[in-house]
Write a protein that holds these residues in place. Sequence first.
Motif, PDB file in Angstrom:
ATOM      1  N   PRO A  75       0.847  -1.197   0.000  1.00  0.00           N
ATOM      2  CA  PRO A  75       0.000   0.000   0.000  1.00  0.00           C
ATOM      3  C   PRO A  75       0.879   1.243   0.000  1.00  0.00           C
ATOM      4  CG  PRO A  75       0.111  -0.880   2.220  1.00  0.00           C
ATOM      5  CD  PRO A  75       0.880  -1.825   1.333  1.00  0.00           C
ATOM      6  N   PRO A  76       0.328   2.379  -0.393  1.00  0.00           N
ATOM      7  CA  PRO A  76       1.128   3.606  -0.389  1.00  0.00           C
ATOM      8  C   PRO A  76       1.674   3.883   1.013  1.00  0.00           C
ATOM      9  CG  PRO A  76      -0.916   3.952  -1.554  1.00  0.00           C
ATOM     10  CD  PRO A  76      -1.019   2.600  -0.912  1.00  0.00           C
ATOM     11  N   GLN A  77       2.950   4.231   1.061  1.00  0.00           N
ATOM     12  CA  GLN A  77       3.629   4.473   2.344  1.00  0.00           C
ATOM     13  C   GLN A  77       3.652   5.968   2.639  1.00  0.00           C
ATOM     14  OE1 GLN A  77       4.924   1.947   4.253  1.00  0.00           O
ATOM     15  NE2 GLN A  77       4.035   0.551   2.767  1.00  0.00           N
ATOM     16  N   PRO A  78       3.489   6.332   3.916  1.00  0.00           N
ATOM     17  CA  PRO A  78       3.642   7.758   4.238  1.00  0.00           C
ATOM     18  C   PRO A  78       5.079   8.193   3.981  1.00  0.00           C
ATOM     19  CG  PRO A  78       3.341   6.452   6.227  1.00  0.00           C
ATOM     20  CD  PRO A  78       3.166   5.518   5.071  1.00  0.00           C
ATOM     21  N   LEU A  79       5.233   9.429   3.648  1.00  0.00           N
ATOM     22  CA  LEU A  79       6.552   9.985   3.347  1.00  0.00           C
ATOM     23  C   LEU A  79       7.414   9.915   4.604  1.00  0.00           C
ATOM     24  CD1 LEU A  79       7.738  11.301   0.807  1.00  0.00           C
ATOM     25  CD2 LEU A  79       7.131  13.490   1.757  1.00  0.00           C
ATOM     26  N   PRO A  80       8.543   9.199   4.552  1.00  0.00           N
ATOM     27  CA  PRO A  80       9.401   9.128   5.738  1.00  0.00           C
ATOM     28  C   PRO A  80       9.913  10.513   6.124  1.00  0.00           C
ATOM     29  CG  PRO A  80      10.057   7.496   4.108  1.00  0.00           C
ATOM     30  CD  PRO A  80       9.052   8.388   3.455  1.00  0.00           C
ATOM     31  N   PRO A  81      10.158  10.730   7.412  1.00  0.00           N
ATOM     32  CA  PRO A  81      10.633  12.057   7.846  1.00  0.00           C
ATOM     33  C   PRO A  81      11.928  12.477   7.160  1.00  0.00           C
ATOM     34  CG  PRO A  81      10.044  10.708   9.740  1.00  0.00           C
ATOM     35  CD  PRO A  81       9.944   9.827   8.540  1.00  0.00           C
ATOM     36  N   ALA A  82      12.769  11.513   6.806  1.00  0.00           N
ATOM     37  CA  ALA A  82      14.020  11.863   6.137  1.00  0.00           C
ATOM     38  C   ALA A  82      13.773  12.446   4.746  1.00  0.00           C
ATOM     39  CB  ALA A  82      14.904  10.622   6.018  1.00  0.00           C
ATOM     40  N   LEU A  83      12.620  12.118   4.129  1.00  0.00           N
ATOM     41  CA  LEU A  83      12.318  12.612   2.785  1.00  0.00           C
ATOM     42  C   LEU A  83      11.419  13.839   2.796  1.00  0.00           C
ATOM     43  CD1 LEU A  83      11.652   9.291   0.849  1.00  0.00           C
ATOM     44  CD2 LEU A  83      13.788  10.530   1.118  1.00  0.00           C
ATOM     45  N   ALA A  84      10.844  14.145   3.970  1.00  0.00           N
ATOM     46  CA  ALA A  84       9.932  15.285   4.051  1.00  0.00           C
ATOM     47  C   ALA A  84      10.713  16.587   3.878  1.00  0.00           C
ATOM     48  CB  ALA A  84       9.203  15.278   5.385  1.00  0.00           C
ATOM     49  N   ALA A  85      10.060  17.550   3.291  1.00  0.00           N
ATOM     50  CA  ALA A  85      10.700  18.856   3.075  1.00  0.00           C
ATOM     51  C   ALA A  85      10.684  19.615   4.386  1.00  0.00           C
ATOM     52  CB  ALA A  85       9.967  19.624   2.002  1.00  0.00           C
ATOM     53  N   ASN A  86      11.861  19.862   4.943  1.00  0.00           N
ATOM     54  CA  ASN A  86      11.931  20.651   6.164  1.00  0.00           C
ATOM     55  C   ASN A  86      12.549  22.010   5.871  1.00  0.00           C
ATOM     56  OD1 ASN A  86      14.225  19.361   5.495  1.00  0.00           O
ATOM     57  ND2 ASN A  86      14.697  18.551   7.513  1.00  0.00           N
ATOM     58  N   ASP A  87      12.495  22.401   4.628  1.00  0.00           N
ATOM     59  CA  ASP A  87      13.020  23.687   4.193  1.00  0.00           C
ATOM     60  C   ASP A  87      11.834  24.623   3.947  1.00  0.00           C
ATOM     61  OD1 ASP A  87      14.477  25.760   3.206  1.00  0.00           O
ATOM     62  OD2 ASP A  87      15.030  24.776   1.324  1.00  0.00           O
ATOM     63  N   ALA A  88      11.858  25.779   4.532  1.00  0.00           N
ATOM     64  CA  ALA A  88      10.745  26.726   4.369  1.00  0.00           C
ATOM     65  C   ALA A  88      10.654  27.237   2.937  1.00  0.00           C
ATOM     66  CB  ALA A  88      10.912  27.894   5.329  1.00  0.00           C
ATOM     67  N   ASN A  89      11.730  27.124   2.172  1.00  0.00           N
ATOM     68  CA  ASN A  89      11.729  27.615   0.789  1.00  0.00           C
ATOM     69  C   ASN A  89      11.152  26.598  -0.185  1.00  0.00           C
ATOM     70  OD1 ASN A  89      12.929  29.976   1.611  1.00  0.00           O
ATOM     71  ND2 ASN A  89      14.998  29.173   1.328  1.00  0.00           N
ATOM     72  N   ALA A  90      10.835  25.398   0.275  1.00  0.00           N
ATOM     73  CA  ALA A  90      10.318  24.353  -0.608  1.00  0.00           C
ATOM     74  C   ALA A  90       8.918  23.940  -0.154  1.00  0.00           C
ATOM     75  CB  ALA A  90      11.259  23.149  -0.603  1.00  0.00           C
ATOM     76  N   PRO A  91       7.899  24.754  -0.446  1.00  0.00           N
ATOM     77  CA  PRO A  91       6.550  24.378  -0.027  1.00  0.00           C
ATOM     78  C   PRO A  91       6.058  23.189  -0.852  1.00  0.00           C
ATOM     79  CG  PRO A  91       6.465  26.348  -1.383  1.00  0.00           C
ATOM     80  CD  PRO A  91       7.919  25.997  -1.185  1.00  0.00           C
ATOM     81  N   THR A  92       5.787  22.094  -0.183  1.00  0.00           N
ATOM     82  CA  THR A  92       5.363  20.886  -0.902  1.00  0.00           C
ATOM     83  C   THR A  92       3.990  20.406  -0.471  1.00  0.00           C
ATOM     84  OG1 THR A  92       6.463  19.496   0.730  1.00  0.00           O
ATOM     85  CG2 THR A  92       7.729  20.113  -1.230  1.00  0.00           C
ATOM     86  N   ALA A  93       3.378  21.032   0.520  1.00  0.00           N
ATOM     87  CA  ALA A  93       2.072  20.581   0.981  1.00  0.00           C
ATOM     88  C   ALA A  93       1.039  20.753  -0.124  1.00  0.00           C
ATOM     89  CB  ALA A  93       1.651  21.366   2.223  1.00  0.00           C
ATOM     90  N   GLY A  94       0.328  19.696  -0.413  1.00  0.00           N
ATOM     91  CA  GLY A  94      -0.714  19.741  -1.434  1.00  0.00           C
ATOM     92  C   GLY A  94      -0.206  19.697  -2.855  1.00  0.00           C
ATOM     93  N   ARG A  95       1.039  19.315  -3.058  1.00  0.00           N
ATOM     94  CA  ARG A  95       1.609  19.227  -4.398  1.00  0.00           C
ATOM     95  C   ARG A  95       2.140  17.823  -4.637  1.00  0.00           C
ATOM     96  NH1 ARG A  95       5.800  24.048  -4.835  1.00  0.00           N
ATOM     97  NH2 ARG A  95       5.833  23.425  -7.005  1.00  0.00           N
ATOM     98  N   TRP A  96       2.142  17.413  -5.876  1.00  0.00           N
ATOM     99  CA  TRP A  96       2.804  16.166  -6.257  1.00  0.00           C
ATOM    100  C   TRP A  96       4.307  16.397  -6.108  1.00  0.00           C
ATOM    101  CZ3 TRP A  96       0.310  11.701  -7.341  1.00  0.00           C
ATOM    102  CH2 TRP A  96      -1.054  11.786  -7.580  1.00  0.00           C
ATOM    103  N   GLN A  97       5.019  15.348  -5.728  1.00  0.00           N
ATOM    104  CA  GLN A  97       6.458  15.489  -5.536  1.00  0.00           C
ATOM    105  C   GLN A  97       7.198  14.408  -6.307  1.00  0.00           C
ATOM    106  OE1 GLN A  97       7.817  16.120  -1.431  1.00  0.00           O
ATOM    107  NE2 GLN A  97       5.645  16.111  -0.868  1.00  0.00           N
ATOM    108  N   VAL A  98       8.213  14.819  -7.033  1.00  0.00           N
ATOM    109  CA  VAL A  98       9.142  13.889  -7.661  1.00  0.00           C
ATOM    110  C   VAL A  98      10.433  14.024  -6.873  1.00  0.00           C
ATOM    111  CG1 VAL A  98      10.376  13.244  -9.750  1.00  0.00           C
ATOM    112  CG2 VAL A  98       8.049  14.127  -9.910  1.00  0.00           C
ATOM    113  N   LEU A  99      10.829  12.951  -6.219  1.00  0.00           N
ATOM    114  CA  LEU A  99      11.994  12.977  -5.348  1.00  0.00           C
ATOM    115  C   LEU A  99      13.114  12.157  -5.964  1.00  0.00           C
ATOM    116  CD1 LEU A  99      10.051  12.142  -2.077  1.00  0.00           C
ATOM    117  CD2 LEU A  99      10.750  14.392  -2.829  1.00  0.00           C
ATOM    118  N   LEU A 100      14.270  12.743  -6.078  1.00  0.00           N
ATOM    119  CA  LEU A 100      15.475  12.007  -6.442  1.00  0.00           C
ATOM    120  C   LEU A 100      16.205  11.773  -5.137  1.00  0.00           C
ATOM    121  CD1 LEU A 100      17.557  10.776  -8.319  1.00  0.00           C
ATOM    122  CD2 LEU A 100      18.498  13.057  -8.664  1.00  0.00           C
TER     123      LEU A 100
END
Length: 191
Positions: A75-100
Amino acid sequence: MTATLIPLRRTAARPQPAPPAAPPSPDSPIQAARRRFWPMAGVFALFALPLVLGWGLFALGWRPGGSPHGVLIQPPQPLPPALAANDANAPTAGRWQVLLVGKGPCGTDCQAARRSLTQLRATLGKNADRVALREVPVTPPDLGTAGQPPAAYRFYLADPLGRLILAYPAAVPWGDLRQDLDRLLKYSWVG
């Protein structure tokens, strides 16, 4: 002088009006019902045929093509804290994310993945505000990506609700990643 009689030309007789048509004979109730049945049956078939056809295809197990190019994380996994955006300059809430996601020496896979991310960013167009493209320097987590060998770098696709849904190897062609992203953006009502 003698008078000669000139014969007169005979004119064609005027056509006589046709006798009035006989009034239509009353149909029997059975004939009248048959005459009204066929148009109604045609209208019913026009609307019922697609439903019957769809049900038949579903019952036979037919599914439309178009499976994703990446590995579906079930099943879809919640985004691990290590991958979450903790930068105020990168607003990602409510957006699709492509993570490298990856850490370590940047070899050919890493360079190709970064190039893919740049090309993807350049082709987003009107959907650029719906997608966040990020590079996260951590070791990729193993999140139900069975069938893929462990890699130093990997792409992940996260939905606007913060769940990882697709995983890709770093060497994926950016067109395949773009095709999956376009399909998700087209049919998604969130993000």
